[in-house]
Scaffold this motif. Structure first.
Motif, PDB file in Angstrom:
ATOM      1  N   ASN A 128       3.208   8.765   1.284  1.00 33.75           N
ATOM      2  CA  ASN A 128       2.558   7.481   0.985  1.00 33.75           C
ATOM      3  C   ASN A 128       3.536   6.626   0.190  1.00 33.75           C
ATOM      4  OD1 ASN A 128       2.088   9.530  -1.048  1.00 33.75           O
ATOM      5  ND2 ASN A 128       0.912   8.015  -2.165  1.00 33.75           N
ATOM      6  N   GLU A 129       3.902   5.491   0.765  1.00 31.03           N
ATOM      7  CA  GLU A 129       4.929   4.639   0.161  1.00 31.03           C
ATOM      8  C   GLU A 129       4.520   3.167   0.162  1.00 31.03           C
ATOM      9  OE1 GLU A 129       9.068   5.772   1.191  1.00 31.03           O
ATOM     10  OE2 GLU A 129       8.179   7.144   2.660  1.00 31.03           O
ATOM     11  N   ASP A 130       3.205   2.906   0.227  1.00 30.27           N
ATOM     12  CA  ASP A 130       2.735   1.539   0.426  1.00 30.27           C
ATOM     13  C   ASP A 130       2.492   0.756  -0.849  1.00 30.27           C
ATOM     14  OD1 ASP A 130       2.845   1.901   3.130  1.00 30.27           O
ATOM     15  OD2 ASP A 130       0.686   2.055   3.446  1.00 30.27           O
ATOM     16  N   LEU A 131       2.560   1.383  -2.026  1.00 33.35           N
ATOM     17  CA  LEU A 131       2.259   0.631  -3.245  1.00 33.35           C
ATOM     18  C   LEU A 131       3.192  -0.564  -3.407  1.00 33.35           C
ATOM     19  CD1 LEU A 131       0.591   0.363  -5.846  1.00 33.35           C
ATOM     20  CD2 LEU A 131       2.358   1.715  -6.991  1.00 33.35           C
ATOM     21  N   ALA A 132       4.473  -0.361  -3.165  1.00 32.46           N
ATOM     22  CA  ALA A 132       5.440  -1.455  -3.307  1.00 32.46           C
ATOM     23  C   ALA A 132       5.108  -2.603  -2.360  1.00 32.46           C
ATOM     24  CB  ALA A 132       6.854  -0.949  -3.056  1.00 32.46           C
ATOM     25  N   LYS A 133       4.675  -2.271  -1.150  1.00 31.31           N
ATOM     26  CA  LYS A 133       4.275  -3.307  -0.186  1.00 31.31           C
ATOM     27  C   LYS A 133       3.033  -4.042  -0.671  1.00 31.31           C
ATOM     28  CE  LYS A 133       4.068  -2.149   4.116  1.00 31.31           C
ATOM     29  NZ  LYS A 133       3.736  -1.347   5.326  1.00 31.31           N
ATOM     30  N   PHE A 134       2.043  -3.277  -1.162  1.00 33.80           N
ATOM     31  CA  PHE A 134       0.799  -3.890  -1.623  1.00 33.80           C
ATOM     32  C   PHE A 134       1.066  -4.849  -2.778  1.00 33.80           C
ATOM     33  CE2 PHE A 134      -2.835  -3.625  -4.625  1.00 33.80           C
ATOM     34  CZ  PHE A 134      -3.770  -4.300  -3.854  1.00 33.80           C
ATOM     35  N   MET A 135       1.902  -4.459  -3.727  1.00 31.49           N
ATOM     36  CA  MET A 135       2.184  -5.315  -4.869  1.00 31.49           C
ATOM     37  C   MET A 135       2.952  -6.575  -4.470  1.00 31.49           C
ATOM     38  SD  MET A 135       0.713  -4.100  -7.445  1.00 31.49           S
ATOM     39  CE  MET A 135      -0.041  -2.577  -8.058  1.00 31.49           C
ATOM     40  N   ASP A 136       3.615  -6.523  -3.319  1.00 28.00           N
ATOM     41  CA  ASP A 136       4.361  -7.690  -2.839  1.00 28.00           C
ATOM     42  C   ASP A 136       3.567  -8.507  -1.821  1.00 28.00           C
ATOM     43  OD1 ASP A 136       6.862  -9.117  -3.094  1.00 28.00           O
ATOM     44  OD2 ASP A 136       7.294  -8.525  -1.030  1.00 28.00           O
ATOM     45  N   GLY A 137       2.296  -8.184  -1.665  1.00 26.44           N
ATOM     46  CA  GLY A 137       1.457  -8.952  -0.747  1.00 26.44           C
ATOM     47  C   GLY A 137       1.731  -8.703   0.719  1.00 26.44           C
ATOM     48  N   GLN A 138       2.283  -7.528   1.059  1.00 23.03           N
ATOM     49  CA  GLN A 138       2.645  -7.242   2.442  1.00 23.03           C
ATOM     50  C   GLN A 138       1.610  -6.407   3.200  1.00 23.03           C
ATOM     51  OE1 GLN A 138       6.671  -5.747   2.923  1.00 23.03           O
ATOM     52  NE2 GLN A 138       7.425  -6.922   1.185  1.00 23.03           N
ATOM     53  N   CYS A 139       0.553  -5.955   2.521  1.00 21.00           N
ATOM     54  CA  CYS A 139      -0.483  -5.190   3.216  1.00 21.00           C
ATOM     55  C   CYS A 139      -1.457  -6.146   3.896  1.00 21.00           C
ATOM     56  CB  CYS A 139      -1.242  -4.304   2.235  1.00 21.00           C
ATOM     57  SG  CYS A 139      -0.298  -2.867   1.671  1.00 21.00           S
ATOM     58  N   PRO A 140      -1.787  -5.916   5.183  1.00 25.36           N
ATOM     59  CA  PRO A 140      -2.730  -6.792   5.878  1.00 25.36           C
ATOM     60  C   PRO A 140      -4.046  -6.908   5.117  1.00 25.36           C
ATOM     61  CG  PRO A 140      -1.682  -5.284   7.419  1.00 25.36           C
ATOM     62  CD  PRO A 140      -1.276  -4.834   6.051  1.00 25.36           C
ATOM     63  N   GLY A 141      -4.497  -8.142   4.926  1.00 24.37           N
ATOM     64  CA  GLY A 141      -5.737  -8.381   4.206  1.00 24.37           C
ATOM     65  C   GLY A 141      -5.557  -8.620   2.727  1.00 24.37           C
ATOM     66  N   SER A 142      -4.318  -8.570   2.231  1.00 22.95           N
ATOM     67  CA  SER A 142      -4.076  -8.772   0.797  1.00 22.95           C
ATOM     68  C   SER A 142      -2.736  -9.465   0.580  1.00 22.95           C
ATOM     69  CB  SER A 142      -4.097  -7.433   0.052  1.00 22.95           C
ATOM     70  OG  SER A 142      -3.863  -7.629  -1.331  1.00 22.95           O
ATOM     71  N   PRO A 143      -2.690 -10.782   0.733  1.00 23.40           N
ATOM     72  CA  PRO A 143      -1.424 -11.505   0.566  1.00 23.40           C
ATOM     73  C   PRO A 143      -1.061 -11.778  -0.895  1.00 23.40           C
ATOM     74  CG  PRO A 143      -3.171 -13.035   1.159  1.00 23.40           C
ATOM     75  CD  PRO A 143      -3.785 -11.668   1.195  1.00 23.40           C
ATOM     76  N   GLU A 144      -1.953 -11.487  -1.831  1.00 26.41           N
ATOM     77  CA  GLU A 144      -1.669 -11.759  -3.235  1.00 26.41           C
ATOM     78  C   GLU A 144      -0.557 -10.847  -3.753  1.00 26.41           C
ATOM     79  OE1 GLU A 144      -4.609 -10.671  -2.166  1.00 26.41           O
ATOM     80  OE2 GLU A 144      -5.948 -12.400  -2.208  1.00 26.41           O
ATOM     81  N   LYS A 145       0.305 -11.415  -4.588  1.00 29.64           N
ATOM     82  CA  LYS A 145       1.390 -10.644  -5.187  1.00 29.64           C
ATOM     83  C   LYS A 145       1.099 -10.408  -6.659  1.00 29.64           C
ATOM     84  CE  LYS A 145       5.105 -12.303  -2.176  1.00 29.64           C
ATOM     85  NZ  LYS A 145       6.525 -12.721  -2.135  1.00 29.64           N
ATOM     86  N   SER A 146       1.575  -9.275  -7.173  1.00 27.18           N
ATOM     87  CA  SER A 146       1.479  -9.028  -8.610  1.00 27.18           C
ATOM     88  C   SER A 146       2.370 -10.017  -9.352  1.00 27.18           C
ATOM     89  CB  SER A 146       1.912  -7.605  -8.931  1.00 27.18           C
ATOM     90  OG  SER A 146       3.325  -7.478  -8.848  1.00 27.18           O
ATOM     91  N   ALA A 147       2.178 -10.101 -10.668  1.00 24.74           N
ATOM     92  CA  ALA A 147       2.951 -11.056 -11.470  1.00 24.74           C
ATOM     93  C   ALA A 147       4.451 -10.800 -11.354  1.00 24.74           C
ATOM     94  CB  ALA A 147       2.509 -10.976 -12.928  1.00 24.74           C
ATOM     95  N   ILE A 148       4.862  -9.537 -11.466  1.00 28.14           N
ATOM     96  CA  ILE A 148       6.293  -9.257 -11.415  1.00 28.14           C
ATOM     97  C   ILE A 148       6.862  -9.522 -10.023  1.00 28.14           C
ATOM     98  CG2 ILE A 148       5.943  -6.787 -10.977  1.00 28.14           C
ATOM     99  CD1 ILE A 148       8.813  -8.471 -12.968  1.00 28.14           C
ATOM    100  N   ASN A 149       6.073  -9.305  -8.979  1.00 29.18           N
ATOM    101  CA  ASN A 149       6.550  -9.613  -7.631  1.00 29.18           C
ATOM    102  C   ASN A 149       6.638 -11.110  -7.391  1.00 29.18           C
ATOM    103  OD1 ASN A 149       5.109  -6.716  -7.233  1.00 29.18           O
ATOM    104  ND2 ASN A 149       6.779  -6.963  -5.784  1.00 29.18           N
ATOM    105  N   GLN A 150       5.752 -11.862  -8.000  1.00 31.79           N
ATOM    106  CA  GLN A 150       5.877 -13.316  -7.919  1.00 31.79           C
ATOM    107  C   GLN A 150       7.182 -13.778  -8.546  1.00 31.79           C
ATOM    108  OE1 GLN A 150       2.376 -15.506  -9.334  1.00 31.79           O
ATOM    109  NE2 GLN A 150       1.090 -13.756  -8.819  1.00 31.79           N
ATOM    110  N   GLU A 151       7.606 -13.093  -9.593  1.00 30.93           N
ATOM    111  CA  GLU A 151       8.831 -13.476 -10.298  1.00 30.93           C
ATOM    112  C   GLU A 151      10.095 -12.950  -9.632  1.00 30.93           C
ATOM    113  OE1 GLU A 151       8.335 -11.981 -14.237  1.00 30.93           O
ATOM    114  OE2 GLU A 151       6.379 -12.939 -14.503  1.00 30.93           O
ATOM    115  N   ARG A 152      10.032 -11.714  -9.097  1.00 30.19           N
ATOM    116  CA  ARG A 152      11.244 -11.029  -8.642  1.00 30.19           C
ATOM    117  C   ARG A 152      11.308 -10.790  -7.140  1.00 30.19           C
ATOM    118  NH1 ARG A 152      13.005  -8.143 -13.334  1.00 30.19           N
ATOM    119  NH2 ARG A 152      12.366  -9.434 -15.093  1.00 30.19           N
ATOM    120  N   GLY A 153      10.206 -10.969  -6.414  1.00 28.94           N
ATOM    121  CA  GLY A 153      10.191 -10.582  -5.012  1.00 28.94           C
ATOM    122  C   GLY A 153       9.908  -9.098  -4.864  1.00 28.94           C
TER     123      GLY A 153
END
Length: 331
Positions: A128-153
């Motif tokens: 399972n390696e999807d947490l990084a994708k989820f935090m970057d808004g890459q999971c289908p149905g969840s385009p929101e990014k975490s604060a640090i991903n908004q800042e850093r990608g």
């Protein structure tokens, strides 16, 4: 008639005054080393790990209550950051699990979320390696990014990063590296050494976030993460003020402790906050450096970090009655 003064006495007085003026001028012209400004506004943080049980999307569960309350703090701008201490979604989380379960109860925290991935519920290579994708808004149905991903990608699951909040500098480390990639864990140790060293030179107070705790009591599920001692040695080298971790399914706070498990004035205050909603575990040992602990209450930690290096803490109970409040001075 008074005896005449020696001719050279006025000259001595002039020389003394001139020397004093030179000292004053040298002091005034010498640049002061960078340091924290106590007038910088306080930093307000919420933190917890080990959050959402399998298949849970109910806001009335212990997990839901925590997620809802922290989301309200985010919405009202009452905190500057939510520190997600790992184990976001049980048991083996993929994109669908984060979107269908974690998001309904914790999604409101994402705009101010700074996260670390934990083994193995968040991240295990090939499993399972999807947490990084989820935090970057890459999971289908969840385009929101975490604060640090908004800042850093995009940030890979094991990649360390750091962030300044006011006069405080936080380093974020994935303890999963020690389990899955020793070479990467060693590289992260070197990164931490440089990162904390640079922040110390800039006059920042230091804090570190990582999932599996080093300063902790044993439970039937986990003990101390001994392999992380190189990180602890670096933290002690730069006199880190506080650490945040999870994993144990209970709450603990250490005395200010050094890398030899001794309570010392300039040690690290280690908070272990794994009361996000998962089942709680009793303790099976009690190290001398543990100052406060309980395993009967779920909730989250609130911290107020002051510009002079002092900080206040409060454990906010949401299911149960145990709590912990206190202040650590700047000295």
């Amino acid at each position: 008639m008074r005896p005449a003064l020696p001719r050279d006495k006025p000259l001595r007085r002039v020389a003394a005054v001139s020397a004093a003026l030179l000292v004053l001028l040298a002091t005034a012209c010498t640049p002061k080393p960078p340091g924290p400004d106590p007038n910088v506004p306080d930093v307000h943080i919420a933190a917890v790990g080990d959050m959402n049980p399998d298949g849970n999307s109910d806001p009335e569960t212990p997990s839901g209550r925590n997620g809802t309350l922290i989301a309200k703090l985010v919405e009202k701008n009452e905190i500057d950051a939510f520190m997600g201490l790992g184990d976001f979604q049980y048991s083996t989380a993929h994109c669908d699990d984060y979107v269908n379960y974690w998001l309904p109860v914790w999604g409101g925290t994402k705009p101010k979320l700074y996260w670390v991935s934990a083994p193995n519920h968040d991240w295990e290579p090939g499993r399972n390696e999807d947490l990084a994708k989820f935090m970057d808004g890459q999971c289908p149905g969840s385009p929101e990014k975490s604060a640090i991903n908004q800042e850093r990608g995009f940030i890979p699951n094991g990649e360390p990063y750091s962030k300044d909040f006011g006069n405080w500098h936080f380093a974020f480390l994935s303890s999963a590296l020690w389990r899955y990639d020793q070479e990467a864990a060693s590289a992260a140790t070197k990164w931490l050494d440089k990162d904390l060293g640079d922040a110390q030179k800039a006059g920042k107070h230091l804090a570190v976030v990582y999932h599996e705790p080093y300063f902790t009591s044993d439970t039937e599920g986990h003990g101390r993460a001994d392999e992380q001692k190189p990180w602890i040695d670096v933290m002690w080298k730069y006199r880190v003020r506080l650490t945040l971790s999870g994993s144990q399914h209970n709450y603990e706070r250490s005395c200010p402790v050094n890398n030899a498990d001794k309570c010392v004035d300039d040690g690290m205050t280690a908070f272990q906050v794994s009361t996000g909603g998962i089942d709680l575990r009793p303790f099976t040992s009690k190290p001398k450096y543990i100052a406060k602990r309980f395993s009967d209450t779920r909730g989250f930690l609130r911290l107020t970090l002051h510009g002079d290096g002092s900080f206040d803490w409060e454990f906010v109970p949401t299911t149960g009655t145990s709590t912990d409040t206190g202040t650590r001075s700047a000295k």
